[in-house]
Scaffold this motif. Structure first.
Motif, mmCIF file in Angstrom:
data_model
loop_
_atom_site.group_PDB
_atom_site.id
_atom_site.type_symbol
_atom_site.label_atom_id
_atom_site.label_comp_id
_atom_site.label_asym_id
_atom_site.label_seq_id
_atom_site.Cartn_x
_atom_site.Cartn_y
_atom_site.Cartn_z
ATOM 1 N N ASP A 10 48.387 53.663 53.753
ATOM 2 C CA ASP A 10 48.233 53.958 55.271
ATOM 3 C C ASP A 10 49.746 54.206 55.742
ATOM 4 O O ASP A 10 50.860 53.769 55.219
ATOM 5 N N GLY A 83 45.259 56.848 59.587
ATOM 6 C CA GLY A 83 44.276 56.739 59.161
ATOM 7 C C GLY A 83 43.000 57.173 60.223
ATOM 8 O O GLY A 83 41.905 57.356 60.073
ATOM 9 N N ARG A 84 43.394 56.760 61.393
ATOM 10 C CA ARG A 84 42.420 56.793 62.463
ATOM 11 C C ARG A 84 43.249 57.672 63.705
ATOM 12 O O ARG A 84 43.448 56.891 64.655
ATOM 13 N N GLY A 86 42.478 59.488 66.100
ATOM 14 C CA GLY A 86 41.942 59.446 67.668
ATOM 15 C C GLY A 86 41.930 58.287 68.150
ATOM 16 O O GLY A 86 41.404 58.010 69.402
ATOM 17 N N ARG A 87 42.536 57.084 67.551
ATOM 18 C CA ARG A 87 42.587 55.667 68.181
ATOM 19 C C ARG A 87 44.147 55.440 68.361
ATOM 20 O O ARG A 87 44.710 54.767 67.519
ATOM 21 N N ILE A 104 45.284 47.534 62.385
ATOM 22 C CA ILE A 104 45.499 49.068 62.340
ATOM 23 C C ILE A 104 45.641 49.449 60.860
ATOM 24 O O ILE A 104 45.380 50.588 60.389
#
Length: 111
Positions: A10, A83-84, A86-87, A104
């Motif tokens: 990550d 990894g996300r 859009g967040r 996270i």
């Protein structure tokens, strides 16, 4: 292009300008900047020493400080879990770094 192997599972991006503007506010004594507090939380979770530079091998999660993201919340730091993407998160001063890290970049099971 030449691929480069990374040891991380990550990556967490932290706005450098927000972190510097707060001048601490995280960690056990609420005196550390968020990137440093996150690196210490990663080290506690993985049983090693905190990394100073994200390029150093050995940690499963890398904390990378990035230039200003142009959101600039008051009394908070912008964090993007890679990894996300859009967040994006606005992390207020005083948030527990261990709790934030679990949210996270959850710990992964070893194979």
């Amino acid at each position: 292009m030449k691929p480069i192997k990374a040891d991380w599972t990550d990556v967490v991006l932290v706005c450098r300008k927000c972190a510097k503007k707060l001048d601490g506010g995280f960690g056990p004594a609420a005196d550390q900047p968020l990137p440093k507090a996150l690196r210490a939380a990663i080290a506690r979770r993985e049983g090693g020493k905190p990394m100073k530079k994200p390029r150093r091998k050995g940690a499963g999660v890398a904390v990378v400080e990035v230039p200003c993201l142009d959101i600039c919340p008051k009394n908070a730091v912008i964090v993007i879990p890679a990894g996300r993407p859009g967040r994006w998160l606005s992390v207020p001063r005083g948030t527990d770094p261990d709790t934030l890290l679990d949210a996270i970049a959850p710990a992964r099971e070893e194979d």
